[in-house]
Write a protein that holds these residues in place. Structure first.
Motif, mmCIF file in Angstrom:
data_model
loop_
_atom_site.group_PDB
_atom_site.id
_atom_site.type_symbol
_atom_site.label_atom_id
_atom_site.label_comp_id
_atom_site.label_asym_id
_atom_site.label_seq_id
_atom_site.Cartn_x
_atom_site.Cartn_y
_atom_site.Cartn_z
ATOM 1 N N VAL A 93 -3.557 -6.008 2.729
ATOM 2 C CA VAL A 93 -4.932 -5.488 2.691
ATOM 3 C C VAL A 93 -5.063 -4.387 1.642
ATOM 4 C CG1 VAL A 93 -6.697 -4.259 4.017
ATOM 5 C CG2 VAL A 93 -5.396 -6.128 5.076
ATOM 6 N N TRP A 94 -4.059 -3.526 1.585
ATOM 7 C CA TRP A 94 -4.096 -2.411 0.604
ATOM 8 C C TRP A 94 -4.022 -2.956 -0.815
ATOM 9 C CZ3 TRP A 94 0.357 -0.023 -2.058
ATOM 10 C CH2 TRP A 94 0.027 1.104 -2.764
ATOM 11 N N ALA A 95 -3.154 -4.028 -0.998
ATOM 12 C CA ALA A 95 -3.043 -4.603 -2.341
ATOM 13 C C ALA A 95 -4.352 -5.223 -2.771
ATOM 14 C CB ALA A 95 -1.926 -5.637 -2.371
ATOM 15 N N VAL A 96 -5.054 -5.840 -1.873
ATOM 16 C CA VAL A 96 -6.337 -6.454 -2.204
ATOM 17 C C VAL A 96 -7.372 -5.369 -2.485
ATOM 18 C CG1 VAL A 96 -8.221 -7.873 -1.307
ATOM 19 C CG2 VAL A 96 -5.853 -8.570 -0.941
ATOM 20 N N GLY A 97 -7.308 -4.281 -1.723
ATOM 21 C CA GLY A 97 -8.267 -3.201 -1.918
ATOM 22 C C GLY A 97 -8.055 -2.469 -3.226
ATOM 23 N N ASP A 98 -6.851 -2.348 -3.686
ATOM 24 C CA ASP A 98 -6.553 -1.664 -4.948
ATOM 25 C C ASP A 98 -6.586 -2.618 -6.118
ATOM 26 O OD1 ASP A 98 -4.097 0.619 -3.518
ATOM 27 O OD2 ASP A 98 -6.293 0.671 -3.546
ATOM 28 N N SER A 99 -7.146 -3.769 -5.921
ATOM 29 C CA SER A 99 -7.301 -4.776 -6.992
ATOM 30 C C SER A 99 -5.966 -5.230 -7.551
ATOM 31 C CB SER A 99 -8.190 -4.224 -8.124
ATOM 32 O OG SER A 99 -9.473 -3.877 -7.633
ATOM 33 N N GLY A 100 -4.982 -5.363 -6.621
ATOM 34 C CA GLY A 100 -3.690 -5.944 -7.007
ATOM 35 C C GLY A 100 -2.885 -5.059 -7.944
ATOM 36 N N THR A 101 -2.661 -3.771 -7.590
ATOM 37 C CA THR A 101 -1.825 -2.888 -8.400
ATOM 38 C C THR A 101 -0.376 -3.305 -8.287
ATOM 39 O OG1 THR A 101 -1.586 -1.360 -6.573
ATOM 40 C CG2 THR A 101 -3.424 -0.972 -8.104
ATOM 41 N N PRO A 102 0.457 -2.983 -9.279
ATOM 42 C CA PRO A 102 1.883 -3.340 -9.215
ATOM 43 C C PRO A 102 2.584 -2.713 -8.017
ATOM 44 C CG PRO A 102 1.265 -2.784 -11.449
ATOM 45 C CD PRO A 102 0.084 -2.419 -10.609
ATOM 46 N N GLU A 103 2.215 -1.495 -7.647
ATOM 47 C CA GLU A 103 2.848 -0.854 -6.498
ATOM 48 C C GLU A 103 2.549 -1.637 -5.207
ATOM 49 O OE1 GLU A 103 0.984 0.583 -8.654
ATOM 50 O OE2 GLU A 103 2.287 2.032 -9.735
ATOM 51 N N ALA A 104 1.343 -2.064 -5.044
ATOM 52 C CA ALA A 104 0.980 -2.816 -3.839
ATOM 53 C C ALA A 104 1.673 -4.176 -3.805
ATOM 54 C CB ALA A 104 -0.532 -2.988 -3.774
ATOM 55 N N ALA A 105 1.724 -4.819 -4.955
ATOM 56 C CA ALA A 105 2.389 -6.122 -4.996
ATOM 57 C C ALA A 105 3.879 -5.985 -4.730
ATOM 58 C CB ALA A 105 2.145 -6.758 -6.367
ATOM 59 N N ALA A 106 4.492 -4.900 -5.255
ATOM 60 C CA ALA A 106 5.925 -4.670 -5.029
ATOM 61 C C ALA A 106 6.200 -4.407 -3.558
ATOM 62 C CB ALA A 106 6.400 -3.503 -5.883
ATOM 63 N N ARG A 107 5.286 -3.640 -2.911
ATOM 64 C CA ARG A 107 5.478 -3.374 -1.480
ATOM 65 C C ARG A 107 5.348 -4.667 -0.675
ATOM 66 N NH1 ARG A 107 5.766 0.409 2.253
ATOM 67 N NH2 ARG A 107 4.630 0.179 4.219
ATOM 68 N N VAL A 108 4.415 -5.495 -1.063
ATOM 69 C CA VAL A 108 4.253 -6.777 -0.348
ATOM 70 C C VAL A 108 5.501 -7.628 -0.506
ATOM 71 C CG1 VAL A 108 2.975 -8.950 -0.322
ATOM 72 C CG2 VAL A 108 1.733 -6.778 -0.455
ATOM 73 N N ARG A 109 6.041 -7.679 -1.745
ATOM 74 C CA ARG A 109 7.251 -8.479 -1.957
ATOM 75 C C ARG A 109 8.425 -7.912 -1.160
ATOM 76 N NH1 ARG A 109 5.261 -8.400 -7.276
ATOM 77 N NH2 ARG A 109 6.711 -6.712 -7.820
ATOM 78 N N MET A 110 8.547 -6.584 -1.098
ATOM 79 C CA MET A 110 9.636 -5.953 -0.347
ATOM 80 C C MET A 110 9.520 -6.267 1.141
ATOM 81 S SD MET A 110 10.503 -1.909 0.070
ATOM 82 C CE MET A 110 8.994 -1.708 1.022
ATOM 83 N N LEU A 111 8.316 -6.127 1.656
ATOM 84 C CA LEU A 111 8.119 -6.429 3.081
ATOM 85 C C LEU A 111 8.341 -7.914 3.378
ATOM 86 C CD1 LEU A 111 4.979 -4.207 3.809
ATOM 87 C CD2 LEU A 111 7.327 -3.816 4.597
ATOM 88 N N GLU A 112 7.955 -8.769 2.452
ATOM 89 C CA GLU A 112 8.183 -10.194 2.645
ATOM 90 C C GLU A 112 9.669 -10.505 2.668
ATOM 91 O OE1 GLU A 112 6.991 -14.022 3.459
ATOM 92 O OE2 GLU A 112 5.721 -12.238 3.274
ATOM 93 N N THR A 113 10.419 -9.837 1.798
ATOM 94 C CA THR A 113 11.879 -10.028 1.786
ATOM 95 C C THR A 113 12.493 -9.543 3.099
ATOM 96 O OG1 THR A 113 11.895 -9.753 -0.615
ATOM 97 C CG2 THR A 113 13.986 -9.476 0.551
ATOM 98 N N GLN A 114 12.041 -8.388 3.568
ATOM 99 C CA GLN A 114 12.544 -7.873 4.846
ATOM 100 C C GLN A 114 12.211 -8.833 5.997
ATOM 101 O OE1 GLN A 114 10.989 -3.922 5.343
ATOM 102 N NE2 GLN A 114 12.246 -3.052 3.680
ATOM 103 N N ARG A 115 11.006 -9.363 5.951
ATOM 104 C CA ARG A 115 10.607 -10.302 7.017
ATOM 105 C C ARG A 115 11.505 -11.533 7.037
ATOM 106 N NH1 ARG A 115 7.990 -14.909 7.419
ATOM 107 N NH2 ARG A 115 7.608 -14.956 5.159
ATOM 108 N N LYS A 116 11.791 -12.106 5.863
ATOM 109 C CA LYS A 116 12.651 -13.285 5.803
ATOM 110 C C LYS A 116 14.063 -12.959 6.287
ATOM 111 C CE LYS A 116 10.176 -15.548 2.005
ATOM 112 N NZ LYS A 116 10.265 -16.039 0.601
ATOM 113 N N ARG A 117 14.564 -11.773 5.868
ATOM 114 C CA ARG A 117 15.909 -11.397 6.283
ATOM 115 C C ARG A 117 15.989 -11.198 7.796
ATOM 116 N NH1 ARG A 117 16.416 -7.598 3.041
ATOM 117 N NH2 ARG A 117 15.883 -5.852 4.422
ATOM 118 N N VAL A 118 14.979 -10.541 8.350
ATOM 119 C CA VAL A 118 14.958 -10.324 9.803
ATOM 120 C C VAL A 118 14.810 -11.652 10.542
ATOM 121 C CG1 VAL A 118 13.639 -9.304 11.693
ATOM 122 C CG2 VAL A 118 14.154 -7.949 9.662
ATOM 123 N N GLU A 119 13.959 -12.531 10.081
ATOM 124 C CA GLU A 119 13.784 -13.820 10.740
ATOM 125 C C GLU A 119 15.042 -14.673 10.634
ATOM 126 O OE1 GLU A 119 10.345 -15.598 9.062
ATOM 127 O OE2 GLU A 119 8.938 -14.456 10.326
#
Length: 249
Positions: free
Chosen positions: A109-135
């Motif tokens: 939601v934050w990445a969409v609100g900030d119009s796709g900033t690199p920081e938001a996209a990087a956080r999304v990718r990091m969280l996605e990686t954590q989610r896959k590792r945890v699953e």
């Protein structure tokens, strides 16, 4: 002609009769045969009882050994591979995945609100990686927990089944020991017989009476035949003899 053995009609009594010249030997022989029959029956019953006890004891021993092995396997699995740590780990991973999913949703939601900033996209990718590792970890833990649960349940079921079989085999063994001597025919000597005062055969009075009757019958037959023969001869000669005179035709 010497030995006669048979069941008395309508009973379960076995009668043994011996006919020889010496009455004492006849009674001794009959009693000997009866006692040997009883001993043989008892020996066969004891042999059957001993065999039944041996089979029941061997079965109880074998099942007892199998039960000890199953009990040891169940205890080893319960001690070396307990379920509680895996269950706690799985609960922690599920909680961690839930937090990551909430954070990932907020980051998207934050990445969409900030119009796709690199920081938001990087956080999304990091969280996605954590989610896959945890699953992935959660999937491995779930599979391991399921396998250990099945192994422990199978070991416990086998242990309980062998415990019931062991109790049954022990009851059968005790029942076999308690019923010793009560299976098969329980023969006993009812009447050992008595020594006869004289031989039953030949009977002298009976033989004399038979001889007298035979002699009387033979004499009567001879007289009848002689009278008939004389009568026929006189008739053929044409005269009849009367005491004191003769009447010619």
């Amino acid at each position: 002609r010497v030995l006669k053995v048979g069941l008395i009609r309508g009973t379960r009594v076995l009668e043994i009769g011996v006919t020889i010249e010496d009455p004492r030997k006849a009674q001794a022989m009959a009693q000997f045969l009866a006692e040997e029959a009883i001993r043989l029956s008892q020996a066969l019953n004891r042999e059957a009882d001993d065999e039944l006890i041996r089979v029941a004891e061997a079965q109880a021993t074998r099942i007892g050994q199998d039960y000890e092995k199953a009990e040891a396997r169940w205890s080893r699995l319960a001690e070396s591979e307990p379920l509680e740590p895996l269950q706690s780990e799985m609960r922690g991973l599920e909680s961690q995945r839930s937090r990551i999913l909430r954070s990932l949703l907020s980051a998207e939601v934050w990445a969409v609100g900030d119009s796709g900033t690199p920081e938001a996209a990087a956080r999304v990718r990091m969280l996605e990686t954590q989610r896959k590792r945890v699953e992935e970890s959660l999937g491995k833990t779930t599979t391991l927990l399921a396998r250990r649960t099945v192994q422990l349940a199978q070991a416990d079921a086998q242990r309980k089944r062998l415990m019931e079989a062991l109790e049954t085999s022990r009851r059968q063994y005790e029942a076999a020991r308690g019923s010793v001597g009560y299976r098969g025919e329980r023969l006993r000597l009812v009447d050992p017989g008595i020594v006869p005062d004289r031989p039953s055969a030949p009977s002298l009075p009976l033989n004399l009476l038979a001889a007298l009757l035979f002699a009387f019958a033979l004499s009567a037959g001879y007289i009848s035949l002689a009278f008939g023969y004389n009568l026929s001869r006189d008739q053929a000669a044409g005269s009849v003899r009367v005491p004191g005179r003769t009447l010619d035709d």
